[in-house]
Design a protein around this motif. Sequence first.
Motif, PDB file in Angstrom:
ATOM      1  N   VAL A 189      32.663  44.651  36.013  1.00 38.69           N
ATOM      2  CA  VAL A 189      33.228  44.819  37.350  1.00 38.69           C
ATOM      3  C   VAL A 189      34.742  44.816  37.259  1.00 38.69           C
ATOM      4  O   VAL A 189      35.317  44.344  36.273  1.00 38.69           O
ATOM      5  CB  VAL A 189      32.778  43.708  38.331  1.00 38.69           C
ATOM      6  CG1 VAL A 189      31.266  43.707  38.514  1.00 38.69           C
ATOM      7  CG2 VAL A 189      33.267  42.346  37.884  1.00 38.69           C
ATOM      8  N   THR A 190      35.362  45.313  38.310  1.00 40.08           N
ATOM      9  CA  THR A 190      36.808  45.208  38.465  1.00 40.08           C
ATOM     10  C   THR A 190      37.065  44.387  39.706  1.00 40.08           C
ATOM     11  O   THR A 190      36.559  44.706  40.782  1.00 40.08           O
ATOM     12  CB  THR A 190      37.466  46.601  38.614  1.00 40.08           C
ATOM     13  OG1 THR A 190      37.169  47.361  37.435  1.00 40.08           O
ATOM     14  CG2 THR A 190      38.969  46.478  38.790  1.00 40.08           C
ATOM     15  N   VAL A 191      37.811  43.297  39.541  1.00 41.16           N
ATOM     16  CA  VAL A 191      38.209  42.494  40.683  1.00 41.16           C
ATOM     17  C   VAL A 191      39.465  43.137  41.239  1.00 41.16           C
ATOM     18  O   VAL A 191      40.452  43.340  40.516  1.00 41.16           O
ATOM     19  CB  VAL A 191      38.471  41.029  40.283  1.00 41.16           C
ATOM     20  CG1 VAL A 191      38.980  40.229  41.478  1.00 41.16           C
ATOM     21  CG2 VAL A 191      37.205  40.393  39.727  1.00 41.16           C
ATOM     22  N   GLY A 192      39.418  43.505  42.535  1.00 42.17           N
ATOM     23  CA  GLY A 192      40.532  44.188  43.171  1.00 42.17           C
ATOM     24  C   GLY A 192      41.753  43.306  43.308  1.00 42.17           C
ATOM     25  O   GLY A 192      41.746  42.121  42.969  1.00 42.17           O
ATOM     26  N   SER A 193      42.800  43.884  43.844  1.00 44.46           N
ATOM     27  CA  SER A 193      44.080  43.189  43.958  1.00 44.46           C
ATOM     28  C   SER A 193      43.995  41.944  44.828  1.00 44.46           C
ATOM     29  O   SER A 193      44.860  41.076  44.757  1.00 44.46           O
ATOM     30  CB  SER A 193      45.144  44.127  44.505  1.00 44.46           C
ATOM     31  OG  SER A 193      44.755  44.602  45.781  1.00 44.46           O
ATOM     32  N   GLY A 194      42.943  41.837  45.644  1.00 42.85           N
ATOM     33  CA  GLY A 194      42.767  40.649  46.468  1.00 42.85           C
ATOM     34  C   GLY A 194      42.208  39.479  45.689  1.00 42.85           C
ATOM     35  O   GLY A 194      42.093  38.385  46.203  1.00 42.85           O
ATOM     36  N   GLY A 195      41.852  39.709  44.412  1.00 45.87           N
ATOM     37  CA  GLY A 195      41.290  38.647  43.589  1.00 45.87           C
ATOM     38  C   GLY A 195      42.321  37.589  43.277  1.00 45.87           C
ATOM     39  O   GLY A 195      43.521  37.803  43.353  1.00 45.87           O
TER      40      GLY A 195
END
Length: 108
Positions: free
Chosen positions: A89-95
């Motif tokens: 998965v890729t955790v978005g910039s809100g991560g």
Amino acid sequence: MTLEITSPADGATVETPFTIELKSSEELGAPDTGKDHVHVFFDGNDQEYQVVEGNSVEITDLPAGEHEIDASLRHADHSAAGVETQVNVTVGSGGSTGDSTGDSGGSY
């Protein structure tokens, strides 16, 4: 025996917090009940795992970027049951950008 990560899907982009949903052919429960459970960990680091006693777990702290979610079916004594699975998965910039090791025994 089977174990599958049903959500998030392989290749998905997620924002923290997110829920990992699992499907197992074995009945899951607390280790002290004698039932199997799942160790969930990230990026191959099986020394920092979270014990999952049911079919889902919420992840609240994982840095932005690409990660491998690993899940390993375990017996009550924490020994490997021989079934593992993973998705990327890729955790978005809100991560979270904080330290993902946490301070509670390696839980995420």
